[in-house]
Design an enzyme around this catalytic site. Structure first.
Site, PDB file in Angstrom:
ATOM      1  N   SER A 171       0.821  -1.207   0.000  1.00 41.71           N
ATOM      2  CA  SER A 171       0.000   0.000   0.000  1.00 41.71           C
ATOM      3  C   SER A 171       0.861   1.266   0.000  1.00 41.71           C
ATOM      4  O   SER A 171       2.024   1.254   0.435  1.00 41.71           O
ATOM      5  CB  SER A 171      -0.906   0.013   1.222  1.00 41.71           C
ATOM      6  OG  SER A 171      -1.713  -1.133   1.260  1.00 41.71           O
TER       7      SER A 171
HETATM    8  N1  SAH Z   1      -1.136  -4.016   3.680  1.00 41.46           N
HETATM    9  C1  SAH Z   1      -0.543  -4.723   2.592  1.00 41.46           C
HETATM   10  C2  SAH Z   1      -1.474  -4.660   1.417  1.00 41.46           C
HETATM   11  C3  SAH Z   1      -1.403  -5.844   0.563  1.00 41.46           C
HETATM   12  S1  SAH Z   1      -2.585  -5.873  -0.745  1.00 41.46           S
HETATM   13  C4  SAH Z   1       0.810  -4.118   2.247  1.00 41.46           C
HETATM   14  O1  SAH Z   1       0.991  -2.925   2.468  1.00 41.46           O
HETATM   15  O2  SAH Z   1       1.682  -4.830   1.752  1.00 41.46           O
HETATM   16  C5  SAH Z   1      -3.910  -6.783  -0.017  1.00 41.46           C
HETATM   17  C6  SAH Z   1      -3.593  -8.174   0.448  1.00 41.46           C
HETATM   18  O3  SAH Z   1      -4.842  -8.789   0.810  1.00 41.46           O
HETATM   19  C7  SAH Z   1      -2.975  -9.086  -0.596  1.00 41.46           C
HETATM   20  O4  SAH Z   1      -1.780  -9.622  -0.095  1.00 41.46           O
HETATM   21  C8  SAH Z   1      -4.017 -10.192  -0.806  1.00 41.46           C
HETATM   22  O5  SAH Z   1      -3.471 -11.478  -1.051  1.00 41.46           O
HETATM   23  C9  SAH Z   1      -4.771 -10.164   0.509  1.00 41.46           C
HETATM   24  N2  SAH Z   1      -6.108 -10.732   0.431  1.00 41.46           N
HETATM   25  C10 SAH Z   1      -7.038 -10.590  -0.545  1.00 41.46           C
HETATM   26  N3  SAH Z   1      -8.160 -11.272  -0.251  1.00 41.46           N
HETATM   27  C11 SAH Z   1      -7.944 -11.856   0.968  1.00 41.46           C
HETATM   28  C12 SAH Z   1      -8.726 -12.689   1.812  1.00 41.46           C
HETATM   29  N4  SAH Z   1      -9.969 -13.054   1.485  1.00 41.46           N
HETATM   30  N5  SAH Z   1      -8.178 -13.100   2.976  1.00 41.46           N
HETATM   31  C13 SAH Z   1      -6.915 -12.723   3.346  1.00 41.46           C
HETATM   32  N6  SAH Z   1      -6.131 -11.943   2.575  1.00 41.46           N
HETATM   33  C14 SAH Z   1      -6.631 -11.503   1.406  1.00 41.46           C
END
Ligand code: SAH
Length: 213
Positions: A62
């Site tokens: 993010s």
């Molecule tokens: N806060 C993280 C954002 C990652 S993007 C950062 O700054 O790196 C969002 C993440 O949510 C991804 O890694 C994706 O795999 C995860 N995600 C999507 N759907 C999900 C679900 N149903 N359960 C758990 N994680 C999920």
């Protein structure tokens, strides 16, 4: 941190502050968290830019401003205890939360991302984090209730299981929607859930369903 990263991290802090983040603890954490450790080698030169970046598997780390903003929204709501994060991804938001709150639980559905994030947090000596490989729509019931919940992927509709795992007096910050997404704040009171629209945002989708990669 290496000298050139130090300068970039100080510049990032200034940008995040200029965008409206005023909490000095959070600004300090943004400056001292080595974001270059959360991206692949080829993207390290961009790691202190105030933008989201790809982390593989179609996912993104993010934008630092949004990480700071969501953290500030929890802190301003008076959250102090255990926090649940849905979507560990790179682990960057997790690392920021772990330096602001006493205990963080984080759920990620992609095993390889979760594993890498775990390694990074240990490298930074952040041991107040529990991680789970699973479906974030279900939250983490055995660790509930949570003083705060932060969802870092956009859900089509509000995940009811997460609201159920919120402590009374607690707050959940979550992007809701598909093409058009709104950052929402849900506050749990004795009278029920109060929902507020905060801002238009853009996140990767909170994937629905039971397949956990
Ligand atoms: N806060 C993280 C954002 C990652 S993007 C950062 O700054 O790196 C969002 C993440 O949510 C991804 O890694 C994706 O795999 C995860 N995600 C999507 N759907 C999900 C679900 N149903 N359960 C758990 N994680 C999920």
């Amino acid at each position: 941190m290496l000298a050139n990263y130090n300068r970039s991290a100080a510049a990032l802090r200034a940008q995040v502050q200029a965008q409206g983040i005023s909490d000095s603890t959070i600004l300090d954490v943004i400056e001292k968290t080595p974001r270059h450790l959360f991206v692949d080698d080829v993207l390290k030169h961009k790691s202190y830019e105030n933008t989201a970046l790809p982390i593989g598997q179609g996912q993104t780390i993010s934008q630092p401003y949004i990480v700071a903003k969501m953290t500030e929204l929890l802190k301003q709501a008076g959250v102090t205890g255990r926090v649940l994060e849905i979507g560990t991804g790179s682990g960057y938001q997790t690392a920021v939360l772990a330096q602001v709150f006493s205990e963080v639980c984080s759920v990620e559905r992609i095993k390889s991302l979760q594993w890498q994030a775990k390694r990074r947090l240990h490298q930074l000596d952040l041991y107040n984090v529990a991680m789970k490989h699973g479906d974030g729509w279900q939250g983490w019931s055995s660790k509930a209730p949570f003083a705060g919940i932060l969802v870092t992927a956009a859900a089509k509709t509000v995940p009811e299981a997460l609201l159920a795992q919120l402590a009374e007096g607690g707050v959940m910050i979550a992007p809701i929607g598909e093409q058009e997404q709104t950052l929402m704040r849900y506050s749990k009171t004795a009278e029920g859930i109060k929902a507020e629209r905060l801002a238009a945002v853009r996140f990767v989708p909170l994937v629905a369903g039971d397949i956990v990669l």
